[in-house]
Write an enzyme that holds these catalytic residues in place. Structure first.
Site, PDB file in Angstrom:
ATOM      1  N   SER A 164       0.809  -1.217   0.000  1.00 56.97           N
ATOM      2  CA  SER A 164       0.000   0.000   0.000  1.00 56.97           C
ATOM      3  C   SER A 164       0.841   1.265   0.000  1.00 56.97           C
ATOM      4  O   SER A 164       0.329   2.355  -0.207  1.00 56.97           O
ATOM      5  CB  SER A 164      -0.889   0.019   1.248  1.00 56.97           C
ATOM      6  OG  SER A 164      -0.083   0.111   2.419  1.00 56.97           O
ATOM      7  N   GLY A 165       2.146   1.106   0.256  1.00 55.68           N
ATOM      8  CA  GLY A 165       2.997   2.274   0.405  1.00 55.68           C
ATOM      9  C   GLY A 165       3.196   2.666   1.853  1.00 55.68           C
ATOM     10  O   GLY A 165       3.862   3.655   2.147  1.00 55.68           O
ATOM     11  N   GLY A 166       2.640   1.885   2.766  1.00 59.38           N
ATOM     12  CA  GLY A 166       2.783   2.139   4.189  1.00 59.38           C
ATOM     13  C   GLY A 166       3.887   1.309   4.813  1.00 59.38           C
ATOM     14  O   GLY A 166       4.424   0.387   4.190  1.00 59.38           O
ATOM     15  N   VAL A 167       4.194   1.615   6.059  1.00 62.91           N
ATOM     16  CA  VAL A 167       5.291   0.932   6.743  1.00 62.91           C
ATOM     17  C   VAL A 167       4.974  -0.541   6.992  1.00 62.91           C
ATOM     18  O   VAL A 167       5.860  -1.404   6.892  1.00 62.91           O
ATOM     19  CB  VAL A 167       5.644   1.656   8.064  1.00 62.91           C
ATOM     20  CG1 VAL A 167       4.485   1.610   9.059  1.00 62.91           C
ATOM     21  CG2 VAL A 167       6.899   1.073   8.692  1.00 62.91           C
ATOM     22  N   SER A 218       3.034  -2.808   5.308  1.00 62.29           N
ATOM     23  CA  SER A 218       3.155  -3.696   4.149  1.00 62.29           C
ATOM     24  C   SER A 218       4.600  -3.765   3.665  1.00 62.29           C
ATOM     25  O   SER A 218       5.055  -4.812   3.190  1.00 62.29           O
ATOM     26  CB  SER A 218       2.225  -3.246   3.022  1.00 62.29           C
ATOM     27  OG  SER A 218       2.546  -1.949   2.557  1.00 62.29           O
ATOM     28  N   MET A 249      -3.347  -1.913  -5.429  1.00 62.38           N
ATOM     29  CA  MET A 249      -4.684  -1.871  -6.007  1.00 62.38           C
ATOM     30  C   MET A 249      -5.249  -0.451  -5.971  1.00 62.38           C
ATOM     31  O   MET A 249      -5.268   0.181  -4.916  1.00 62.38           O
ATOM     32  CB  MET A 249      -5.637  -2.803  -5.230  1.00 62.38           C
ATOM     33  CG  MET A 249      -5.239  -4.250  -5.281  1.00 62.38           C
ATOM     34  SD  MET A 249      -6.483  -5.302  -4.468  1.00 62.38           S
ATOM     35  CE  MET A 249      -6.337  -4.732  -2.773  1.00 62.38           C
ATOM     36  N   CYS A 277     -14.655  -4.467   2.084  1.00 63.25           N
ATOM     37  CA  CYS A 277     -13.481  -4.333   1.219  1.00 63.25           C
ATOM     38  C   CYS A 277     -12.517  -5.497   1.421  1.00 63.25           C
ATOM     39  O   CYS A 277     -11.958  -6.029   0.455  1.00 63.25           O
ATOM     40  CB  CYS A 277     -12.779  -3.010   1.502  1.00 63.25           C
ATOM     41  SG  CYS A 277     -11.367  -2.667   0.418  1.00 63.25           S
ATOM     42  N   CYS A 322     -10.710   4.961   4.003  1.00 64.95           N
ATOM     43  CA  CYS A 322      -9.706   5.476   3.073  1.00 64.95           C
ATOM     44  C   CYS A 322     -10.277   6.409   2.012  1.00 64.95           C
ATOM     45  O   CYS A 322      -9.576   7.298   1.517  1.00 64.95           O
ATOM     46  CB  CYS A 322      -8.944   4.323   2.413  1.00 64.95           C
ATOM     47  SG  CYS A 322      -9.950   3.274   1.339  1.00 64.95           S
TER      48      CYS A 322
END
Length: 338
Positions: free
Chosen positions: A9-12, A14, A33, A93, A187
């Site tokens: 996701s671009g987060g720490v 993941s 995604m 989701c 989100c």
């Protein structure tokens, strides 16, 4: 070498998950995604995901699922509010997108496993609470398909969030990931949910406030502004003590209010059940909101409905939210509160 597809996701969380999996000897590929149309969101997060994939040294796939998300998550989110209930879009989701479409993509590229940065444990048969109880996300995963559990990996399930941030801070090139602000809201919604709804439906429809006898005692600004248990934003003529929303009638645009003790209940009914356990009558605990302690209860399941008798009362239970059933740390299943 076993291949694993990890949601990036671009987060720490993941990013560290991908690092851990690679260190464990897996062949790792990432997937980002695009799920919604929120302005500027994907430009920021996709750039971070690309940076993470490059840092870890794994290929990154990008798929556009905005049309599917619109049908499966976004429209039900709007409709649930229109129906006078309170939706849980993250659970939907997770079922349809993160563990639905992602497992399909894992199959497409021949991946043996699917991994995410969720704080959850899994033994292949059940989902289990995370070691870091303050970050545990099993509540939002109750509705995923039981058949895919043997293929799920959660590298952070046995780790603590503070340790993950500290680890990222110590890795040259990942310092910015450790300091990123975490997303704690839905989100695709900025600010108040009513401001978001207002872009799609008419939420400002003044109506009557009723008491339990059905008498008109005040006015409200539109039923979608309220959830069960809310105590502000409406008028009650001559009231000298707080009143709370007891029920919402979307069809007639009315809300019924009363005193706090009138929110108390020992009985809960769940529909749209998804159970990982086959028992039909048993003692368990149940979470009726995300940030709450599970309550001891007795469960009886009949025809895809769960009838829950709480051993200790609960207040302000909102229809549309998830009721998630546990046996200690083991997630047994759950459903939507009627």
């Amino acid at each position: 070498m076993k291949k694993v597809l990890v949601g990036l996701s671009g987060g720490v969380d993941s990013t560290i998950s991908a690092i851990v999996l690679k260190e464990q000897g897996y062949s790792v590929e990432g997937l980002y995604m695009k799920l919604h149309e929120k302005e500027g969101y994907h430009e920021i997060h996709l750039a971070r995901a690309k940076k993470a994939a490059e840092f870890v040294g794994v290929p990154l796939h990008v798929i556009d699922l905005k049309d599917r998300f619109e049908i499966e998550v976004f429209q039900p989110f709007i409709k649930t509010y229109q129906d006078g209930s309170t939706p849980n879009p993250c659970a939907i989701c997770n079922k349809t997108m993160k563990f639905g479409e992602m497992i399909k993509y894992a199959d497409k590229i021949g991946a043996d496993f699917l991994a995410t940065g969720h704080y959850v444990n899994c033994d292949g048969e059940y989902l289990l609470s995370a070691t870091d109880e303050s970050k545990d996300q099993t509540y939002f995963l109750y509705d995923i398909d039981k058949k895919i559990l043997p293929r799920l990996l959660f590298p952070l399930g046995d780790k603590r969030k503070d340790d993950i941030k500290e680890l990222a801070s110590s890795i040259s090139g990942l310092e910015s990931f450790a300091s990123q602000k975490e997303s704690t809201e839905i989100c695709f919604v900025d600010g108040e949910y009513t401001d978001f709804l207002r872009l799609h439906v008419d939420v400002d429809m003044p109506g009557d406030v009723l008491n339990l006898d059905g008498s008109i005692v005040g006015k409200h600004k539109g039923y979608m502004h309220y959830t069960i248990g809310k105590r502000r934003g409406f008028s009650v003529n001559g009231a000298h003590e707080p009143h709370y929303v007891l029920s919402i009638d979307a069809k007639n645009n009315t809300i019924t209010v009363g005193k706090k003790e009138q929110l108390e209940t020992f009985d809960v009914i769940l529909k749209d059940l998804n159970m990982f356990d086959e028992r039909v009558e048993f003692d368990a605990t149940i979470k009726l909101r995300y940030r709450t302690t599970p309550l001891p209860c007795h469960i009886k399941i009949e025809k895809s409905m769960a009838y829950v008798k709480l051993h200790k009362s609960a207040f302000g239970i909102a229809s549309g939210q998830a009721g998630v059933i546990y046996d200690n740390d083991k997630l047994l299943g759950g459903g939507v509160i009627v």
